[in-house]
Design an enzyme around this catalytic site. Structure first.
Site, mmCIF file in Angstrom:
data_model
loop_
_atom_site.group_PDB
_atom_site.id
_atom_site.type_symbol
_atom_site.label_atom_id
_atom_site.label_comp_id
_atom_site.label_asym_id
_atom_site.label_seq_id
_atom_site.Cartn_x
_atom_site.Cartn_y
_atom_site.Cartn_z
ATOM 1 N N ARG A 58 0.823 -1.213 0.000
ATOM 2 C CA ARG A 58 0.000 0.000 0.000
ATOM 3 C C ARG A 58 0.857 1.263 0.000
ATOM 4 N NH1 ARG A 58 -0.341 -2.792 4.882
ATOM 5 N NH2 ARG A 58 -0.236 -1.610 6.836
ATOM 6 N N HIS A 154 3.238 4.741 6.771
ATOM 7 C CA HIS A 154 1.961 4.398 7.414
ATOM 8 C C HIS A 154 1.686 5.346 8.567
ATOM 9 C CE1 HIS A 154 2.366 0.640 5.138
ATOM 10 N NE2 HIS A 154 3.646 0.768 5.438
#
Length: 193
Positions: A58, A154
């Site tokens: 991601r 993140h």
């Protein structure tokens, strides 16, 4: 001139499902891909000399999209120190299910207090320590040499990196909200030499 931009990855399938992802390698949603493109559009006119990213798909995918639109000749360097915190028993659970199973107070403590550790996982303080060598050996030298660096990672790894970059206390950094694909331009506090 902005020397450092921090960027949380675009929306992932775990974000969309309200699931604790942690080290799970979940992809971007179509909305997450659009968010990454919008982040690049918001950074138009700024060109990174270096792109660092978590190797989780991601973040790596977000970094590739943004790099391709801003600086296609710059290589993306993947750094394992930037991965999301390990959520232990919470990984793969929907947030509501985690609160029902372990209690809302315990989950809140594990998520946002520096020393809260979900069973089998990492605390934010542990992530902060994991990032210390990356900050001193990888990121700081590039910033001190005047290079423009994009870091794509993140929510939790970026919160703890902010503590290193800006000198924030862990408790303060733990409370920072970092939306998906919204570029942050923190003030960098370089150590006195």
């Amino acid at each position: 001139m902005t020397r450092l931009v921090l960027l949380r990855h675009g929306e992932s399938t775990a974000n969309a499902g309200d699931v604790f992802a942690g080290h799970l390698d979940v992809p971007l949603t179509p909305a997450g891909v659009l968010e990454a493109r919008a982040a690049a559009a918001g950074l138009a006119g700024w060109c990174p000399d270096v792109v660092h990213a978590s190797p989780l798909v991601r973040a790596a995918g977000t970094a590739a999209i943004v790099r391709d639109l801003l600086a296609p000749d710059v290589e993306v360097e993947h750094h394992s120190a930037l991965v999301e915190r390990h959520y232990g028993v919470l990984q793969g659970l929907r947030r509501a299910d985690a609160r029902a199973r372990f209690g809302a107070e315990a989950v809140a403590c594990w998520r946002r207090t520096p020393d809260g550790v979900p069973p089998g996982g990492e605390s934010l303080a542990m992530v902060h320590e994991r990032l210390r060598p990356y900050w001193h050996e990888e990121l700081l030298p590039r910033l001190e040499s005047g290079r423009a660096v994009l870091v794509v990672a993140h929510g939790n790894s970026l919160r703890m990196l902010l503590a290193h970059v800006s000198g924030r206390q862990l408790r303060e950094a733990s409370a920072v909200e970092i939306p998906t694909a919204a570029p942050l331009r923190p003030e960098v506090r370089l150590p006195a030499r």
